[in-house]
Design a protein around this motif. Sequence first.
Motif, PDB file in Angstrom:
ATOM      1  N   THR A 677      19.951  50.388 -48.365  1.00 36.40           N
ATOM      2  CA  THR A 677      19.323  49.830 -47.169  1.00 36.40           C
ATOM      3  C   THR A 677      20.359  49.558 -46.095  1.00 36.40           C
ATOM      4  N   ILE A 678      21.530  49.093 -46.497  1.00 37.57           N
ATOM      5  CA  ILE A 678      22.590  48.821 -45.520  1.00 37.57           C
ATOM      6  C   ILE A 678      23.039  50.112 -44.845  1.00 37.57           C
ATOM      7  N   VAL A 679      23.186  51.179 -45.635  1.00 39.14           N
ATOM      8  CA  VAL A 679      23.564  52.469 -45.052  1.00 39.14           C
ATOM      9  C   VAL A 679      22.501  52.938 -44.071  1.00 39.14           C
ATOM     10  N   GLN A 680      21.234  52.776 -44.456  1.00 39.66           N
ATOM     11  CA  GLN A 680      20.155  53.148 -43.540  1.00 39.66           C
ATOM     12  C   GLN A 680      20.290  52.395 -42.219  1.00 39.66           C
ATOM     13  N   GLY A 681      20.505  51.087 -42.322  1.00 32.74           N
ATOM     14  CA  GLY A 681      20.617  50.280 -41.111  1.00 32.74           C
ATOM     15  C   GLY A 681      21.782  50.695 -40.244  1.00 32.74           C
ATOM     16  N   ARG A 682      22.922  50.985 -40.875  1.00 32.44           N
ATOM     17  CA  ARG A 682      24.101  51.377 -40.094  1.00 32.44           C
ATOM     18  C   ARG A 682      23.903  52.731 -39.425  1.00 32.44           C
ATOM     19  N   VAL A 683      23.275  53.654 -40.143  1.00 32.82           N
ATOM     20  CA  VAL A 683      23.018  54.971 -39.547  1.00 32.82           C
ATOM     21  C   VAL A 683      22.083  54.840 -38.351  1.00 32.82           C
ATOM     22  N   ILE A 684      21.010  54.069 -38.531  1.00 37.53           N
ATOM     23  CA  ILE A 684      20.050  53.907 -37.439  1.00 37.53           C
ATOM     24  C   ILE A 684      20.680  53.150 -36.280  1.00 37.53           C
ATOM     25  N   ALA A 685      21.506  52.131 -36.585  1.00 37.17           N
ATOM     26  CA  ALA A 685      22.176  51.390 -35.515  1.00 37.17           C
ATOM     27  C   ALA A 685      23.125  52.296 -34.738  1.00 37.17           C
ATOM     28  N   ALA A 686      23.871  53.156 -35.463  1.00 38.40           N
ATOM     29  CA  ALA A 686      24.770  54.085 -34.774  1.00 38.40           C
ATOM     30  C   ALA A 686      23.976  55.060 -33.908  1.00 38.40           C
ATOM     31  N   CYS A 687      22.852  55.533 -34.427  1.00 38.07           N
ATOM     32  CA  CYS A 687      22.019  56.438 -33.640  1.00 38.07           C
ATOM     33  C   CYS A 687      21.438  55.729 -32.421  1.00 38.07           C
ATOM     34  N   ALA A 688      21.079  54.445 -32.584  1.00 36.51           N
ATOM     35  CA  ALA A 688      20.568  53.691 -31.441  1.00 36.51           C
ATOM     36  C   ALA A 688      21.650  53.533 -30.369  1.00 36.51           C
ATOM     37  N   LEU A 689      22.898  53.321 -30.799  1.00 40.56           N
ATOM     38  CA  LEU A 689      23.989  53.216 -29.830  1.00 40.56           C
ATOM     39  C   LEU A 689      24.185  54.536 -29.089  1.00 40.56           C
ATOM     40  N   VAL A 690      24.144  55.635 -29.841  1.00 40.59           N
ATOM     41  CA  VAL A 690      24.269  56.947 -29.198  1.00 40.59           C
ATOM     42  C   VAL A 690      23.105  57.178 -28.240  1.00 40.59           C
ATOM     43  N   ALA A 691      21.899  56.801 -28.672  1.00 39.00           N
ATOM     44  CA  ALA A 691      20.729  56.968 -27.809  1.00 39.00           C
ATOM     45  C   ALA A 691      20.860  56.134 -26.539  1.00 39.00           C
ATOM     46  N   LEU A 692      21.427  54.945 -26.667  1.00 39.48           N
ATOM     47  CA  LEU A 692      21.629  54.089 -25.498  1.00 39.48           C
ATOM     48  C   LEU A 692      22.578  54.748 -24.501  1.00 39.48           C
ATOM     49  N   VAL A 693      23.679  55.287 -25.011  1.00 33.71           N
ATOM     50  CA  VAL A 693      24.651  55.944 -24.123  1.00 33.71           C
ATOM     51  C   VAL A 693      24.022  57.162 -23.456  1.00 33.71           C
ATOM     52  N   ILE A 694      23.301  57.958 -24.237  1.00 32.39           N
ATOM     53  CA  ILE A 694      22.693  59.177 -23.673  1.00 32.39           C
ATOM     54  C   ILE A 694      21.638  58.828 -22.642  1.00 32.39           C
ATOM     55  N   ALA A 695      20.789  57.844 -22.955  1.00 31.53           N
ATOM     56  CA  ALA A 695      19.751  57.444 -22.010  1.00 31.53           C
ATOM     57  C   ALA A 695      20.354  56.894 -20.729  1.00 31.53           C
ATOM     58  N   ALA A 696      21.407  56.083 -20.863  1.00 30.33           N
ATOM     59  CA  ALA A 696      22.054  55.519 -19.682  1.00 30.33           C
ATOM     60  C   ALA A 696      22.691  56.611 -18.836  1.00 30.33           C
ATOM     61  N   MET A 697      23.365  57.555 -19.497  1.00 30.90           N
ATOM     62  CA  MET A 697      24.011  58.636 -18.750  1.00 30.90           C
ATOM     63  C   MET A 697      22.972  59.532 -18.079  1.00 30.90           C
ATOM     64  N   GLY A 698      21.880  59.830 -18.796  1.00 25.73           N
ATOM     65  CA  GLY A 698      20.846  60.661 -18.199  1.00 25.73           C
ATOM     66  C   GLY A 698      20.193  60.000 -17.006  1.00 25.73           C
ATOM     67  N   LEU A 699      19.884  58.707 -17.117  1.00 23.63           N
ATOM     68  CA  LEU A 699      19.260  57.992 -16.001  1.00 23.63           C
ATOM     69  C   LEU A 699      20.221  57.856 -14.830  1.00 23.63           C
ATOM     70  N   PHE A 700      21.509  57.663 -15.139  1.00 23.71           N
ATOM     71  CA  PHE A 700      22.505  57.570 -14.069  1.00 23.71           C
ATOM     72  C   PHE A 700      22.577  58.881 -13.292  1.00 23.71           C
ATOM     73  N   ALA A 701      22.628  60.003 -14.021  1.00 25.41           N
ATOM     74  CA  ALA A 701      22.709  61.297 -13.341  1.00 25.41           C
ATOM     75  C   ALA A 701      21.435  61.584 -12.561  1.00 25.41           C
ATOM     76  N   LEU A 702      20.286  61.255 -13.149  1.00 27.80           N
ATOM     77  CA  LEU A 702      19.025  61.516 -12.461  1.00 27.80           C
ATOM     78  C   LEU A 702      18.883  60.643 -11.211  1.00 27.80           C
ATOM     79  N   SER A 703      19.286  59.379 -11.304  1.00 26.41           N
ATOM     80  CA  SER A 703      19.190  58.497 -10.132  1.00 26.41           C
ATOM     81  C   SER A 703      20.145  58.949  -9.034  1.00 26.41           C
ATOM     82  N   ALA A 704      21.340  59.396  -9.433  1.00 22.53           N
ATOM     83  CA  ALA A 704      22.287  59.888  -8.429  1.00 22.53           C
ATOM     84  C   ALA A 704      21.749  61.145  -7.754  1.00 22.53           C
ATOM     85  N   PHE A 705      21.195  62.055  -8.551  1.00 23.47           N
ATOM     86  CA  PHE A 705      20.651  63.278  -7.979  1.00 23.47           C
ATOM     87  C   PHE A 705      19.447  62.983  -7.078  1.00 23.47           C
TER      88      PHE A 705
END
Length: 806
Positions: A677-705
């Motif tokens: 269960t701990i491994v599951q949580g860490r994997v999902i947390a890492a994926c959530a962090l990656v998703a946060l960075v990707i979403a932020a970068m995508g929205l930043f580029a879209l807002s700038a454009f």
Amino acid sequence: MLRSILSSTRGQLARGRLYAVVTLAGLALALAAAIVTGLFVRQQHAYENFIPGYERIFRMTGTVAQPGQPERVSAVTPSILARALAARSDRIETIARIYQDNPVVRARADAPPIRAQGFVWADPAIFEVLPLASVSGQLAGALAQPDTVAVSQSSARRLFGGAPPRGAAIEIVGADGAVRRLRVTAVFADLPARTHLDLQFVASGLGAASPLARADASPVPTINLPILTYVRGKPGTRAADLQPALDDVIRPFQAMAAASGTKVGGYALPIADIHFGPPDDSPHGKPSVDPAVVMAIGAVGALILLMASTSYVALMTARAGRRGVEVAVRKACGAGQGQLIAQFLGESLLVTLVALILGMAIVELVLPAVNGLLGLSLAFDLTREPGLLLPLLAVWLVIGVASGLYPAFILSSLRPMAALGGGATGLSAPAWIGRTMVIVQFATLTGLLVAAITVYRQTDFAIDRALGAGRGPVLTVATQCRSGLAQAVRELPGVRRASCSAAGAFNLAPHGAVTAINREGQRFTPGFVEVDPYFFALAGLDPLAGRTFAPSRDSDVRRGEVIINQTAARHFGFASPQAAIGQPLGISLQVGPNPPTTPYTVIGVVRDASASVLEPAGELIYSAARPEWGVLAVETSPAALSDVRARLGWLWEAMGDSGPLEARLLSQIEADRYRTTIVQGRVIAACALVALVIAAMGLFALSAFSADRRRKEIGIRRAMGASPGEIVRLLLWQFLLPVLVACAVGLGAGYAVMRHWLEQFVARTDLPVWLLAGVAGATVLVAILVSSAQIRAAARGHIVDALRYE
């Protein structure tokens, strides 16, 4: 043509450095996350496949279902099972048993002793059933003589250093100081992580002092020793082919258990299915994994890649609409539509290839950290496994072609006069593309945040529940519960409480079983553990009725007085805990149809203490006795933990224990229990962090454009009297609307999925409204912070710069 594609791609990246960095970084990060999760899923499905012929190797597995209790699964088998199976089935090629042990060993008399993890006693045919890779010596026949042992490569290095281990001897030091020598006959390669086996020392079970030999010499078949039975079937053998013989063997045990209302069964479990099979209560077993969870983690990686691909395709499509004049000039100079299609697709594939290479580089950099954090052994080596390249090429082609479709087929059909004449071309990218990108990205982000927080809260809840509220750090030591040991530990400075009781009392081993009769005359099989009088205070089990054992009352032992838990009180037929106090119980320390009973008296009832949050607590009876072998549990404070550990080591040596002190924190043991269960949580947390960075970068580029594309509109609004603040609020709301829709979608999906996930736990945390509201608020805040910078800059720009034609 290739030179033209390279030149054009370099020019496009140079003219839009911001978009190039954001889109390439986001896509590369997503590709890296997808590769890592793909490697994880691939490893989970590759368990045991390193063993030759693993498809026809089976482990015998037993099931026990007591009245009113869920079915329990155990790999522990009777000692006579192997011989009985071999005599009844013609589908068995080889059969062997192993007995799991953890003795103290040393290389010589003057060498420091170590606790041998992964030590098993085995039948000589074990390496025919499990043909491991040999490093030195022949494994076939390595255990044909008594007092022989085969060791793993790492264990040989640990014991003997650089000296050749073959022919040398290791010494087993007993609790009484007696020494037994085993001759090393072979060295086998270390087992990879993708196996349920933990084999470091494999000793011959032929010697008279071997537990297997003692079990074979016993006139009564043993059913409670940690003996596992493995079968290698003949080519083509399936699990169903072994079932008739197994049913024939266990039929007498079924008849014995039926008298107490207990149902027992058994089946042959392919070793490739053990990793995804039901959890068993055998000692030293690795926790099994839910295959649905593994697939969910793979789906999360695919979602990460999907949201990044969506962002990349949307931004490339949106920017392509600005290349109308370029297309018109090229066509006016003689370029055909086929050349333009090849040009645009080539650019897209080239940029995507760069992102893929960057993603692979990220994987190489982060994989050691990922393995350390999750306790895995993932490897990404295309030279050894070139098959990994095929899915990567497929992803590259799909994303590259998808992002180049719009400019390749729509822009290439543009008539030159439409763009060069100054009129509208009608080729601007539809606005819904950007909104769809935002919804997909932030819905994925929101759902992952809900999942990560829920998994963390459930794991924290499970460990806290096991440790008990308000309890300090607890050190545990497997040892003999000798007279005076626990009292000497209690007198050490910094020790709050200490108890030496059966391992089952601390849920560190299966409970012993007895036969009991309830008030209606029905038989059932509750657990039975021996504890000292100090156990209940250390475990935080205050009596619901009656009292616990008192250190000064030897009568608790002499009179056969016991304490039962709530579930046992109900199954005995008592209306309430108070009603059970002083009542006699009929209990037999044997399990069978008509065993002789011994009278016991209930002096207390305590709350249930389940072994884990995955299963309900069963009936449990506590007896006041000092077990021959148990667990010494020592509670201290966080500040005194290191000092208590050191003083415990000095006391250990002073009392003459033969082996080294191996004290483990109970919290670490519980963390290991929920490692999956701990491994599951860490994997999902890492994926959530990656998703946060990707979403932020995508929205930043879209807002700038978008701000750049609407610069003239902003200038006109400013000229007509709109303030910068009004323009910021207008544009910000247009960006936040799809984010709010995404939050609703992500929260709904996350809530439904995690509510279903929590249903597997008997004791579980909840999904409160504040958690969902907090996730939604955090997501919206991220969107505001990311997009507002570009919007404010555009709203405060000079009107003249915004309205000028050239």
